[in-house]
Design an enzyme around this catalytic site. Structure first.
Site, PDB file in Angstrom:
ATOM      1  N   GLY A  30      32.259  44.725  40.729  1.00 51.21           N
ATOM      2  CA  GLY A  30      31.752  43.755  39.767  1.00 51.21           C
ATOM      3  C   GLY A  30      30.268  43.976  39.543  1.00 51.21           C
ATOM      4  O   GLY A  30      29.799  45.115  39.538  1.00 51.21           O
ATOM      5  N   CYS A  31      29.536  42.903  39.395  1.00 52.62           N
ATOM      6  CA  CYS A  31      28.100  42.942  39.118  1.00 52.62           C
ATOM      7  C   CYS A  31      27.360  43.892  40.057  1.00 52.62           C
ATOM      8  O   CYS A  31      27.372  43.702  41.268  1.00 52.62           O
ATOM      9  CB  CYS A  31      27.533  41.526  39.272  1.00 52.62           C
ATOM     10  SG  CYS A  31      25.748  41.436  39.287  1.00 52.62           S
ATOM     11  N   PHE A  32      26.705  44.910  39.477  1.00 56.21           N
ATOM     12  CA  PHE A  32      26.016  45.850  40.360  1.00 56.21           C
ATOM     13  C   PHE A  32      24.772  45.252  40.993  1.00 56.21           C
ATOM     14  O   PHE A  32      24.310  45.720  42.024  1.00 56.21           O
ATOM     15  CB  PHE A  32      25.739  47.213  39.722  1.00 56.21           C
ATOM     16  CG  PHE A  32      25.250  47.250  38.301  1.00 56.21           C
ATOM     17  CD1 PHE A  32      24.292  46.381  37.811  1.00 56.21           C
ATOM     18  CD2 PHE A  32      25.767  48.208  37.444  1.00 56.21           C
ATOM     19  CE1 PHE A  32      23.843  46.456  36.503  1.00 56.21           C
ATOM     20  CE2 PHE A  32      25.317  48.303  36.125  1.00 56.21           C
ATOM     21  CZ  PHE A  32      24.350  47.426  35.662  1.00 56.21           C
ATOM     22  N   TYR A 176      22.239  33.205  39.122  1.00 49.89           N
ATOM     23  CA  TYR A 176      23.434  33.881  38.607  1.00 49.89           C
ATOM     24  C   TYR A 176      24.508  33.962  39.691  1.00 49.89           C
ATOM     25  O   TYR A 176      25.667  33.628  39.461  1.00 49.89           O
ATOM     26  CB  TYR A 176      23.082  35.296  38.112  1.00 49.89           C
ATOM     27  CG  TYR A 176      24.276  36.200  38.099  1.00 49.89           C
ATOM     28  CD1 TYR A 176      25.230  36.119  37.085  1.00 49.89           C
ATOM     29  CD2 TYR A 176      24.500  37.091  39.145  1.00 49.89           C
ATOM     30  CE1 TYR A 176      26.363  36.911  37.106  1.00 49.89           C
ATOM     31  CE2 TYR A 176      25.622  37.885  39.173  1.00 49.89           C
ATOM     32  CZ  TYR A 176      26.555  37.793  38.155  1.00 49.89           C
ATOM     33  OH  TYR A 176      27.672  38.564  38.191  1.00 49.89           O
TER      34      TYR A 176
END
Length: 196
Positions: A30-32, A176
């Site tokens: 997912g989100c790096f 986030y």
């Protein structure tokens, strides 16, 4: 002069040895930003670079075309301090292996999880760890694939702000991560094994 030359040569040899002992792993979770943060905390990891891999488009970009690519990280590590097995163990407890639509709040093919293996040894270890996860969760489907490694494209140029984002913009990053529910979901799946 001989002492200085000897010092230079021994320093060069130490530097070369540390490079020679560095191995790499490419993983998508997912989100790096989050993967970078999670892996840079692992002892033995010396570098984590955000980028793309797995697709056919050359030089993918975040704002441009990255169809077919996964958001991924290239992890450089010292195998004398952490093994590839250790890298994989850390990977599993930092992803949701059951999400076929992405990871946490990020949905879409570029946010899927995957292990990219460079050789038969890595493939064997990856398959063993996946089997262990499947055995731990017999009533759920583990969807994280094991794929052959291809070109890794680091984020660069105008998009370089993605590298080390969690360090450069900690307030935005933490907001986030919390808002995405990543740590809450990891705790639900992995309990005390979750490493956040």
């Amino acid at each position: 002069m001989k002492k200085i030359l000897g010092l230079v040569l021994s320093t060069s040899l130490l530097f070369y040895t540390s490079i020679a002992n560095a191995d790499k792993a490419i993983l998508a979770g997912g989100c790096f930003w989050c993967m970078e943060s999670d892996f840079e905390k692992l002892p033995g990891v010396t570098s984590v670079v955000s980028g793309f891999t797995g697709g056919k488009i050359k030089n993918p970009t975040y704002q441009g075309d990255h169809r077919g690519h996964y958001e991924a990280v290239e992890i450089t590590y010292d195998p004398e301090k952490v093994s590839y097995q250790g890298i994989l163990d850390h990977f599993w407890v930092n992803i949701d292996p059951f999400d076929a639509k992405g990871q946490f709040c990020d949905k879409g093919s570029s946010y899927l999880s995957a292990i990219f293996v460079a050789n038969d040894h890595e493939r064997t270890l990856a398959e063993q760890t996946k089997k262990a996860v499947v055995a731990k969760f017999p009533n759920q489907t583990v969807v994280t694939p094991i794929l052959t490694a291809s070109t890794f494209y680091p984020i660069k140029g105008a998009e370089s702000y993605h590298q080390d984002f969690y360090k450069k913009s900690p307030v935005r990053y933490n907001a986030y991560r919390w808002g995405c529910g990543r740590d809450k979901r990891l705790q639900e799946i992995w309990g005390e094994s979750a490493t956040h």
